[in-house]
Design a protein around this motif. Sequence first.
Motif, PDB file in Angstrom:
ATOM      1  N   VAL A  47       0.857  -1.188   0.000  1.00 52.03           N
ATOM      2  CA  VAL A  47       0.000   0.000   0.000  1.00 52.03           C
ATOM      3  C   VAL A  47       0.894   1.239   0.000  1.00 52.03           C
ATOM      4  O   VAL A  47       1.801   1.369   0.817  1.00 52.03           O
ATOM      5  N   THR A  48       0.631   2.157  -0.927  1.00 47.46           N
ATOM      6  CA  THR A  48       1.332   3.439  -0.969  1.00 47.46           C
ATOM      7  C   THR A  48       0.362   4.518  -0.551  1.00 47.46           C
ATOM      8  O   THR A  48      -0.730   4.632  -1.112  1.00 47.46           O
ATOM      9  N   LYS A  49       0.756   5.303   0.462  1.00 49.67           N
ATOM     10  CA  LYS A  49      -0.096   6.383   0.969  1.00 49.67           C
ATOM     11  C   LYS A  49       0.579   7.718   0.691  1.00 49.67           C
ATOM     12  O   LYS A  49       1.772   7.869   0.940  1.00 49.67           O
ATOM     13  N   THR A  50      -0.204   8.654   0.169  1.00 55.75           N
ATOM     14  CA  THR A  50       0.294  10.003  -0.036  1.00 55.75           C
ATOM     15  C   THR A  50      -0.562  10.970   0.776  1.00 55.75           C
ATOM     16  O   THR A  50      -1.759  10.745   0.953  1.00 55.75           O
ATOM     17  N   GLN A  51       0.080  12.002   1.263  1.00 53.82           N
ATOM     18  CA  GLN A  51      -0.644  13.079   1.935  1.00 53.82           C
ATOM     19  C   GLN A  51       0.011  14.380   1.522  1.00 53.82           C
ATOM     20  O   GLN A  51       1.235  14.505   1.582  1.00 53.82           O
ATOM     21  N   ILE A  52      -0.796  15.324   1.098  1.00 50.56           N
ATOM     22  CA  ILE A  52      -0.269  16.622   0.707  1.00 50.56           C
ATOM     23  C   ILE A  52      -1.178  17.721   1.241  1.00 50.56           C
ATOM     24  O   ILE A  52      -2.397  17.633   1.128  1.00 50.56           O
ATOM     25  N   ALA A  53      -0.552  18.704   1.865  1.00 49.75           N
ATOM     26  CA  ALA A  53      -1.267  19.883   2.353  1.00 49.75           C
ATOM     27  C   ALA A  53      -0.730  21.080   1.583  1.00 49.75           C
ATOM     28  O   ALA A  53       0.468  21.154   1.297  1.00 49.75           O
ATOM     29  N   ARG A  54      -1.637  21.992   1.220  1.00 50.17           N
ATOM     30  CA  ARG A  54      -1.207  23.168   0.488  1.00 50.17           C
ATOM     31  C   ARG A  54      -2.247  24.279   0.612  1.00 50.17           C
ATOM     32  O   ARG A  54      -3.399  24.023   0.937  1.00 50.17           O
ATOM     33  N   GLU A  55      -1.783  25.502   0.354  1.00 47.27           N
ATOM     34  CA  GLU A  55      -2.658  26.672   0.342  1.00 47.27           C
ATOM     35  C   GLU A  55      -3.011  26.971  -1.107  1.00 47.27           C
ATOM     36  O   GLU A  55      -2.138  26.992  -1.974  1.00 47.27           O
ATOM     37  N   VAL A  56      -4.301  27.209  -1.349  1.00 46.85           N
ATOM     38  CA  VAL A  56      -4.771  27.480  -2.704  1.00 46.85           C
ATOM     39  C   VAL A  56      -5.600  28.752  -2.691  1.00 46.85           C
ATOM     40  O   VAL A  56      -6.508  28.905  -1.874  1.00 46.85           O
ATOM     41  N   GLU A  57      -5.265  29.651  -3.599  1.00 44.61           N
ATOM     42  CA  GLU A  57      -6.049  30.872  -3.746  1.00 44.61           C
ATOM     43  C   GLU A  57      -7.028  30.669  -4.887  1.00 44.61           C
ATOM     44  O   GLU A  57      -6.667  30.177  -5.959  1.00 44.61           O
ATOM     45  N   GLN A  58      -8.279  31.031  -4.647  1.00 42.78           N
ATOM     46  CA  GLN A  58      -9.355  30.761  -5.605  1.00 42.78           C
ATOM     47  C   GLN A  58     -10.285  31.960  -5.680  1.00 42.78           C
ATOM     48  O   GLN A  58     -10.697  32.486  -4.654  1.00 42.78           O
ATOM     49  N   GLU A  59     -10.607  32.386  -6.893  1.00 45.06           N
ATOM     50  CA  GLU A  59     -11.629  33.419  -7.031  1.00 45.06           C
ATOM     51  C   GLU A  59     -12.980  32.763  -6.781  1.00 45.06           C
ATOM     52  O   GLU A  59     -13.311  31.730  -7.378  1.00 45.06           O
ATOM     53  N   LEU A  60     -13.741  33.352  -5.894  1.00 43.12           N
ATOM     54  CA  LEU A  60     -15.003  32.744  -5.462  1.00 43.12           C
ATOM     55  C   LEU A  60     -16.203  33.450  -6.075  1.00 43.12           C
ATOM     56  O   LEU A  60     -16.214  34.674  -6.198  1.00 43.12           O
ATOM     57  N   PRO A  61     -17.235  32.672  -6.414  1.00 40.96           N
ATOM     58  CA  PRO A  61     -18.487  33.309  -6.831  1.00 40.96           C
ATOM     59  C   PRO A  61     -19.158  33.951  -5.620  1.00 40.96           C
ATOM     60  O   PRO A  61     -18.901  33.570  -4.481  1.00 40.96           O
ATOM     61  N   GLY A  62     -20.040  34.896  -5.857  1.00 38.03           N
ATOM     62  CA  GLY A  62     -20.675  35.645  -4.784  1.00 38.03           C
ATOM     63  C   GLY A  62     -21.292  34.793  -3.698  1.00 38.03           C
ATOM     64  O   GLY A  62     -21.126  35.068  -2.506  1.00 38.03           O
ATOM     65  N   PHE A  63     -22.001  33.727  -4.083  1.00 38.71           N
ATOM     66  CA  PHE A  63     -22.690  32.904  -3.081  1.00 38.71           C
ATOM     67  C   PHE A  63     -21.731  32.191  -2.136  1.00 38.71           C
ATOM     68  O   PHE A  63     -22.104  31.818  -1.031  1.00 38.71           O
ATOM     69  N   ALA A  64     -20.475  32.000  -2.549  1.00 39.92           N
ATOM     70  CA  ALA A  64     -19.511  31.253  -1.731  1.00 39.92           C
ATOM     71  C   ALA A  64     -18.639  32.155  -0.861  1.00 39.92           C
ATOM     72  O   ALA A  64     -17.954  31.674   0.038  1.00 39.92           O
ATOM     73  N   LYS A  65     -18.682  33.445  -1.098  1.00 42.06           N
ATOM     74  CA  LYS A  65     -17.779  34.355  -0.382  1.00 42.06           C
ATOM     75  C   LYS A  65     -18.029  34.409   1.120  1.00 42.06           C
ATOM     76  O   LYS A  65     -17.123  34.708   1.880  1.00 42.06           O
ATOM     77  N   LYS A  66     -19.243  34.110   1.551  1.00 40.37           N
ATOM     78  CA  LYS A  66     -19.526  34.148   2.981  1.00 40.37           C
ATOM     79  C   LYS A  66     -19.017  32.894   3.704  1.00 40.37           C
ATOM     80  O   LYS A  66     -18.807  32.909   4.903  1.00 40.37           O
ATOM     81  N   LEU A  67     -18.828  31.803   2.971  1.00 35.76           N
ATOM     82  CA  LEU A  67     -18.402  30.542   3.579  1.00 35.76           C
ATOM     83  C   LEU A  67     -16.906  30.291   3.458  1.00 35.76           C
ATOM     84  O   LEU A  67     -16.318  29.606   4.286  1.00 35.76           O
TER      85      LEU A  67
END
Length: 161
Positions: A47-67
């Motif tokens: 079994v090969t297990k991978t784990q990756i953590a990262r920061e991602v910047e994303q332009e959000l649609p209006g409905f998602a900006k509050k969450l």
Amino acid sequence: MPRFQHQYSEDADTVFKLITSSEELVRRCEALGESDAKAEVSASAGVTKTQIAREVEQELPGFAKKLFKPTNTLLEREEWRSVDGRYEGKGQLKIVGTGAKIDSTIRLTPSAAGCNYEIDFQVTAKAPLIRRKLESFIGDTALESLRAQHAYYSRRLTELA
């Protein structure tokens, strides 16, 4: 359930080694403009297990900006097994602090032209009034990301050849 497929001209073993290399996972994140990437890979008992953590910047649609914030931490885990000459994996990606996640089933299968990468995934979001809209947005964003990731891997495989 969304599906993404990518055909590689390289064999499944070569592609698998690339997509499960901690150095290559970090390099991919950096190439795609993601930041603060940290990857861990372990292999034991087939079994090969991978784990990756990262920061991602994303332009959000209006409905998602509050969450969501425009920059989010993604935590992605995959668990792979070699089965009858192909690789099969299960994965989960969490958007930390949002209650949103993507569960996936992944296959890397030999083909006459090299190998085929295929992933089916299910998005789950915990946002009662806009759940379906949010899941659709996250699914579309995931497909865009998968296209960019595998275009990167194809270029990288050409560089390494």
